[in-house]
Design an enzyme around this catalytic site. Sequence first.
Site, PDB file in Angstrom:
ATOM      1  N   THR A  17      63.244  27.209  15.851  1.00 60.51           N
ATOM      2  CA  THR A  17      64.192  26.425  16.388  1.00 60.51           C
ATOM      3  C   THR A  17      63.819  24.996  16.791  1.00 60.51           C
ATOM      4  O   THR A  17      62.446  24.736  16.767  1.00 60.51           O
ATOM      5  CB  THR A  17      64.579  27.083  17.774  1.00 60.51           C
ATOM      6  OG1 THR A  17      65.383  26.174  18.484  1.00 60.51           O
ATOM      7  CG2 THR A  17      63.488  27.494  18.496  1.00 60.51           C
ATOM      8  N   ASP A  18      65.007  23.976  16.801  1.00 60.70           N
ATOM      9  CA  ASP A  18      64.351  22.781  17.255  1.00 60.70           C
ATOM     10  C   ASP A  18      63.804  22.726  18.697  1.00 60.70           C
ATOM     11  O   ASP A  18      63.188  21.512  18.798  1.00 60.70           O
ATOM     12  CB  ASP A  18      65.558  21.636  16.964  1.00 60.70           C
ATOM     13  CG  ASP A  18      67.104  22.085  17.770  1.00 60.70           C
ATOM     14  OD1 ASP A  18      66.832  23.116  18.365  1.00 60.70           O
ATOM     15  OD2 ASP A  18      67.777  21.357  17.851  1.00 60.70           O
ATOM     16  N   GLU A  19      64.200  23.511  19.423  1.00 57.09           N
ATOM     17  CA  GLU A  19      63.778  23.373  20.812  1.00 57.09           C
ATOM     18  C   GLU A  19      62.233  23.654  20.888  1.00 57.09           C
ATOM     19  O   GLU A  19      61.536  23.231  21.790  1.00 57.09           O
ATOM     20  CB  GLU A  19      64.209  24.810  21.538  1.00 57.09           C
ATOM     21  CG  GLU A  19      66.025  24.618  21.580  1.00 57.09           C
ATOM     22  CD  GLU A  19      66.514  25.301  22.772  1.00 57.09           C
ATOM     23  OE1 GLU A  19      65.576  25.428  23.899  1.00 57.09           O
ATOM     24  OE2 GLU A  19      67.588  25.753  22.551  1.00 57.09           O
ATOM     25  N   TYR A  66      62.379  30.028  26.875  1.00 56.46           N
ATOM     26  CA  TYR A  66      62.720  30.646  25.329  1.00 56.46           C
ATOM     27  C   TYR A  66      62.097  29.810  24.276  1.00 56.46           C
ATOM     28  O   TYR A  66      61.317  30.256  23.333  1.00 56.46           O
ATOM     29  CB  TYR A  66      64.145  30.360  25.141  1.00 56.46           C
ATOM     30  CG  TYR A  66      64.554  30.499  23.779  1.00 56.46           C
ATOM     31  CD1 TYR A  66      64.577  31.492  23.089  1.00 56.46           C
ATOM     32  CD2 TYR A  66      65.328  29.003  23.114  1.00 56.46           C
ATOM     33  CE1 TYR A  66      65.095  31.467  21.546  1.00 56.46           C
ATOM     34  CE2 TYR A  66      65.754  29.054  21.981  1.00 56.46           C
ATOM     35  CZ  TYR A  66      65.550  29.979  21.170  1.00 56.46           C
ATOM     36  OH  TYR A  66      65.838  30.178  19.799  1.00 56.46           O
ATOM     37  N   LYS A  79      59.192  30.934  21.454  1.00 57.79           N
ATOM     38  CA  LYS A  79      59.246  30.802  20.002  1.00 57.79           C
ATOM     39  C   LYS A  79      58.262  30.012  19.423  1.00 57.79           C
ATOM     40  O   LYS A  79      57.715  30.097  18.304  1.00 57.79           O
ATOM     41  CB  LYS A  79      60.418  30.059  19.639  1.00 57.79           C
ATOM     42  CG  LYS A  79      61.913  30.774  19.912  1.00 57.79           C
ATOM     43  CD  LYS A  79      62.128  31.936  19.057  1.00 57.79           C
ATOM     44  CE  LYS A  79      62.617  31.377  17.471  1.00 57.79           C
ATOM     45  NZ  LYS A  79      62.883  32.906  16.759  1.00 57.79           N
TER      46      LYS A  79
HETATM   47  N1  LIG Z   1      71.831  30.566  17.512  1.00 56.65           N
HETATM   48  C1  LIG Z   1      71.252  29.340  17.054  1.00 56.65           C
HETATM   49  O1  LIG Z   1      71.951  28.280  17.453  1.00 56.65           O
HETATM   50  C2  LIG Z   1      69.630  29.282  16.796  1.00 56.65           C
HETATM   51  C3  LIG Z   1      69.376  28.091  16.477  1.00 56.65           C
HETATM   52  C4  LIG Z   1      67.887  27.838  16.217  1.00 56.65           C
HETATM   53  C5  LIG Z   1      67.053  28.957  15.899  1.00 56.65           C
HETATM   54  N2  LIG Z   1      67.856  30.392  16.266  1.00 56.65           N
HETATM   55  C6  LIG Z   1      66.960  31.419  15.909  1.00 56.65           C
HETATM   56  O2  LIG Z   1      67.722  32.172  14.733  1.00 56.65           O
HETATM   57  C7  LIG Z   1      67.256  33.612  14.901  1.00 56.65           C
HETATM   58  C8  LIG Z   1      68.603  34.363  15.291  1.00 56.65           C
HETATM   59  O3  LIG Z   1      69.433  33.900  16.234  1.00 56.65           O
HETATM   60  P1  LIG Z   1      70.907  34.123  16.658  1.00 56.65           P
HETATM   61  O4  LIG Z   1      71.530  33.172  17.492  1.00 56.65           O
HETATM   62  O5  LIG Z   1      71.451  35.026  15.264  1.00 56.65           O
HETATM   63  O6  LIG Z   1      70.326  35.680  17.589  1.00 56.65           O
HETATM   64  P2  LIG Z   1      71.255  36.660  18.138  1.00 56.65           P
HETATM   65  O7  LIG Z   1      70.804  36.813  19.546  1.00 56.65           O
HETATM   66  O8  LIG Z   1      72.632  36.735  17.954  1.00 56.65           O
HETATM   67  O9  LIG Z   1      70.633  37.893  17.427  1.00 56.65           O
HETATM   68  C9  LIG Z   1      69.160  38.511  17.783  1.00 56.65           C
HETATM   69  C10 LIG Z   1      69.294  39.639  17.027  1.00 56.65           C
HETATM   70  O10 LIG Z   1      67.734  40.221  17.130  1.00 56.65           O
HETATM   71  C11 LIG Z   1      67.689  41.576  17.622  1.00 56.65           C
HETATM   72  N3  LIG Z   1      66.544  41.893  18.102  1.00 56.65           N
HETATM   73  C12 LIG Z   1      66.199  41.144  19.349  1.00 56.65           C
HETATM   74  N4  LIG Z   1      64.970  41.787  19.659  1.00 56.65           N
HETATM   75  C13 LIG Z   1      64.455  42.314  18.601  1.00 56.65           C
HETATM   76  C14 LIG Z   1      63.296  43.339  18.392  1.00 56.65           C
HETATM   77  N5  LIG Z   1      62.396  43.422  19.362  1.00 56.65           N
HETATM   78  N6  LIG Z   1      63.392  43.970  17.292  1.00 56.65           N
HETATM   79  C15 LIG Z   1      64.346  43.999  16.294  1.00 56.65           C
HETATM   80  N7  LIG Z   1      65.267  43.446  16.414  1.00 56.65           N
HETATM   81  C16 LIG Z   1      65.609  42.743  17.785  1.00 56.65           C
HETATM   82  C17 LIG Z   1      69.047  41.748  18.126  1.00 56.65           C
HETATM   83  O11 LIG Z   1      69.350  43.103  18.329  1.00 56.65           O
HETATM   84  C18 LIG Z   1      69.970  40.792  17.434  1.00 56.65           C
HETATM   85  O12 LIG Z   1      70.639  41.691  16.769  1.00 56.65           O
HETATM   86  C19 LIG Z   1      66.469  33.535  16.299  1.00 56.65           C
HETATM   87  O13 LIG Z   1      65.034  33.760  15.905  1.00 56.65           O
HETATM   88  C20 LIG Z   1      66.673  32.293  16.939  1.00 56.65           C
HETATM   89  O14 LIG Z   1      65.582  31.867  18.006  1.00 56.65           O
HETATM   90  C21 LIG Z   1      68.983  30.359  16.741  1.00 56.65           C
END
Ligand SMILES: NC(=O)c1ccc[n+]([C@@H]2O[C@H](COP(=O)([O-])OP(=O)(O)OC[C@H]3O[C@@H](n4cnc5c(N)ncnc54)[C@H](O)[C@@H]3O)[C@@H](O)[C@H]2O)c1
Length: 340
Positions: A123-125, A148, A152
């Site tokens: 993530t950008d964070e 968080y 990451k």
């Molecule tokens: N949503 C955003 O805007 C955003 C931006 C930048 C980066 N990200 C990164 O992208 C990725 C996906 O984000 P998202 O928004 O789809 O998240 P989300 O919270 O919607 O989904 C996370 C998924 O991971 C699963 N999970 C959690 N812990 C787990 C574990 N220990 N083992 C197996 N599965 C597990 C959950 O059940 C869920 O299905 C993350 O790594 C997040 O840090 C998200």
Amino acid sequence: MKRVLITGGAGFIGSNFIRHLLARYDYEVVNFDKLTYAGNPDNVNDLQSDRRYRFVKGDICDPAAVNVALDGCDAVVNFAAETHVDRSLIDAGAFIQTDVHGVFALLEAARQHGVERFLHISTDEVYGPRFPANPAREDDPLTPANPYAASKAGGEMQCQAFFRTYGLPIIVTRSRNNIGPRQHPEKAVALFITNALEDLPLPVYGEGLQVRDRLYVDDNCEAIDLVLHRGQPGEAYNIGADNERPNIEVAQAVLDLLDKPRDLIRFIEDRTNHDARYSLDTSKIRALGWEPQHDFETAMARTVAWYRDNPWWWQKIRSGEFSVYYQQQYAGRLARSHGP
Ligand SMILES: NC(=O)c1ccc[n+]([C@@H]2O[C@H](COP(=O)([O-])OP(=O)(O)OC[C@H]3O[C@@H](n4cnc5c(N)ncnc54)[C@H](O)[C@@H]3O)[C@@H](O)[C@H]2O)c1
């Protein structure tokens, strides 16, 4: 590439990416997901009829389960994570467990299996706040400012160590805030939309001046696809759409799109240590040939339309565990809030 392990594929971005992969390639996809509160079977249930798709319930922290799921896979894309900053401020333990220890366990298993590609979604964070705007380049230091973001960044450090120490072909993407179908209603844009659809107040932290880039999830999926196939192992890639807006304008856009009054907006006590702004230099991914296809208006219109047309999806979530969290997070703040 024949078989890809997608972790966290029952979440928001992962489920969109699985759909993208199955539509574009003839790969087999193994979706490995713990189904935490954020993992939603409704996000992927319709994929069960595709013979190339298989769901495995499991935890990335569990080496035995990961080893079984990895059998025959030549690539890994790791979306699995605890993802909500607000929850990390209440209890960071699960974040450190999954986003740091889980990444380590997954890397170790991938190393033993000798995968061709390991794409880690970050993530950008991890760069920390950039205010005033000061676009972060991929080789800038990581200075995360909340639990968080720190977890990451910790996962990324493990990735760097496995690349340098064992030559595991790891690539990292760092994207900005995604919006689009199937995002959990705890996240700001999905929260604003679902509250507006129920004529409830939209809780906006502080004065709504924090700036975020709103990247449409399909654009992120295209970028991840490109990096998975053409990215350079050992490298990170920033992904952003230049759709930056302060949160107050996002809330106003939601209300305007749904034809709801702007006085639904309520300014609430701010999140602790709320990062004012992130900022990315995205020239590296653009040099690979990627361009976002959705500007702010298109991304918001598509997202709002999806929630308006799929109440069955979000109403189930909002009536479950989320309602307890919502009360804890917002009830007191809303009672002390003020309007525009
Ligand atoms: N949503 C955003 O805007 C955003 C931006 C930048 C980066 N990200 C990164 O992208 C990725 C996906 O984000 P998202 O928004 O789809 O998240 P989300 O919270 O919607 O989904 C996370 C998924 O991971 C699963 N999970 C959690 N812990 C787990 C574990 N220990 N083992 C197996 N599965 C597990 C959950 O059940 C869920 O299905 C993350 O790594 C997040 O840090 C998200």
